[in-house]
Design an enzyme around this catalytic site. Structure first.
Site, mmCIF file in Angstrom:
data_model
loop_
_atom_site.group_PDB
_atom_site.id
_atom_site.type_symbol
_atom_site.label_atom_id
_atom_site.label_comp_id
_atom_site.label_asym_id
_atom_site.label_seq_id
_atom_site.Cartn_x
_atom_site.Cartn_y
_atom_site.Cartn_z
ATOM 1 N N SER A 176 0.840 -1.200 0.000
ATOM 2 C CA SER A 176 0.000 0.000 0.000
ATOM 3 C C SER A 176 0.877 1.253 0.000
ATOM 4 O O SER A 176 1.687 1.427 -0.920
ATOM 5 C CB SER A 176 -0.954 -0.035 1.195
ATOM 6 O OG SER A 176 -1.927 0.977 1.081
ATOM 7 N N ASP A 282 -9.932 -3.791 -5.395
ATOM 8 C CA ASP A 282 -9.217 -2.656 -4.812
ATOM 9 C C ASP A 282 -9.414 -1.445 -5.713
ATOM 10 O O ASP A 282 -9.112 -1.511 -6.911
ATOM 11 C CB ASP A 282 -7.730 -3.015 -4.689
ATOM 12 C CG ASP A 282 -6.874 -1.895 -4.125
ATOM 13 O OD1 ASP A 282 -7.428 -0.872 -3.684
ATOM 14 O OD2 ASP A 282 -5.632 -2.034 -4.150
ATOM 15 N N HIS A 312 -8.408 -4.330 -0.909
ATOM 16 C CA HIS A 312 -7.140 -3.713 -0.552
ATOM 17 C C HIS A 312 -6.653 -4.312 0.768
ATOM 18 O O HIS A 312 -7.401 -4.411 1.733
ATOM 19 C CB HIS A 312 -7.287 -2.201 -0.408
ATOM 20 C CG HIS A 312 -5.970 -1.490 -0.318
ATOM 21 N ND1 HIS A 312 -5.151 -1.315 -1.403
ATOM 22 C CD2 HIS A 312 -5.318 -0.941 0.744
ATOM 23 C CE1 HIS A 312 -4.051 -0.678 -1.028
ATOM 24 N NE2 HIS A 312 -4.120 -0.444 0.279
#
Length: 333
Positions: A176, A282, A312
């Site tokens: 991320s 995501d 995600h």
């Protein structure tokens, strides 16, 4: 079992979101933050943390310990070493945790468990950096820290590094926001390869990297109100982490600006391998596909690993998806 940031945010959103398009919606409530007048934030949520485990008699996937990187900046790293190291030296993975640049640490249980399993299953030494967080330290502070740890590795006399690391096989990995940091650390490191020797970077492993832009992508619009990671959350994270006065088309958030920059030519010449993980569930997936397309256009050795469904955070939070990351790392070796 610890909850991921996105799972915790989802629970908060179930309580707080009536309409994410409402002009009265407070994004800081969504993130469980109080914005202070001096530009800092008060974090109302505390996430589970795990201590290091240097005792070889404990049944952990890998040994771990914490070492200071820069005392004045309060940066440090957690090092992971497989219990049964082979006689030959091991590849090195420098890991950058996620959390939208504003949450988590290298001690967070969510990432501690992932890194311990990463070290064990790939037979690697892992250095997980605890970098400075925004908005107290806006970008490029995390990028500065991400490169400083490479210089620290070069000069460190810690026996876990000097005895067990093959410095010629170093990979930068992040999830991320950490994927964004790993990418930008790679760009910076490519311009100073002689300064960080004998550390020799061989590739980048970007797990659902956090990128953005001012023009909405189809996946962002499709998943605008997705409770796992809605746009109001990512927009707020960029507002808190980018330098003041810039928008999401700044180079830190949008890697396609100016065609990616000439430094990508060096990455191609160095023969670095780049992997980008993503999934259709995501909202950031189109950004990740754009990065793969950009690197392909520069003839960089890149592979995109994209999966249907998911969410995600799934590659760290779901053990079966973590295995896909570990398998690719082993194939890189």
């Amino acid at each position: 079992m610890s909850l991921s940031l996105t799972t915790i945010l989802s629970l908060n959103l179930l309580l707080l979101l009536v309409n994410v398009n409402s002009s009265t919606m407070d994004p800081y409530k969504t993130l469980n933050l109080i914005l202070n007048p001096n530009g800092t934030v008060t974090r109302l949520e505390t996430y589970p943390q795990s201590p290091p485990s240097p005792d070889p008699n404990l049944p952990t996937p890998a040994l771990s310990k914490d070492l200071t990187i820069n005392q004045s900046k309060h940066t440090w790293a957690r090092i992971y070493l497989p219990h049964k190291s082979p006689k030959s030296k091991l590849p090195l993975i420098v890991f950058y945790h996620g959390g939208g640049f504003i949450f988590y640490s290298a001690a967070s249980t969510y990432f501690h468990n992932f890194c311990a399993n990463l070290a064990n299953q790939t037979q690697s030494v892992v250095v997980s950096l605890d970098y400075r967080l925004a908005p107290e330290h806006r970008l490029p502070a995390a990028y500065d820290d991400s490169v400083e740890v490479l210089h620290w590795i070069k000069t460190s006399k810690d026996p876990w590094l000097t005895r067990h690391v093959d410095y010629s096989r170093c990979y930068l990995m992040g999830e991320s926001a950490g994927g964004n940091i790993a990418y930008n650390a790679g760009l910076r490191a490519a311009s100073i390869v002689n300064e960080i020797k004998p550390v020799n970077i061989k590739g980048l492993i970007l797990i659902q990297p956090f990128f953005g832009g001012t023009k909405r992508t189809p996946s962002e619009l499709r998943l605008e109100k997705d409770l796992n990671l809605p746009l109001i959350v990512t927009d707020s994270m960029w507002n808190l982490s980018l330098p003041l006065g810039v928008d999401r088309d700044y180079v830190y958030s949008n890697p396609t600006v100016n065609g990616g920059g000439k430094i990508l030519d060096k990455i191609r010449l160095f023969g670095w391998k780049v992997a980008v993980f993503g999934c259709d569930g995501d909202q950031l997936v189109d950004r990740q596909r754009e990065l793969v397309k950009l690197l392909e256009g520069k003839s960089v050795n890149v592979v995109g690993q994209f999966y249907s469904g998911g969410r995600h955070g799934i590659f760290v939070g779901d053990a079966s998806m973590s295995e896909k990351v570990f398998d690719l790392v082993k194939s890189f070796y």
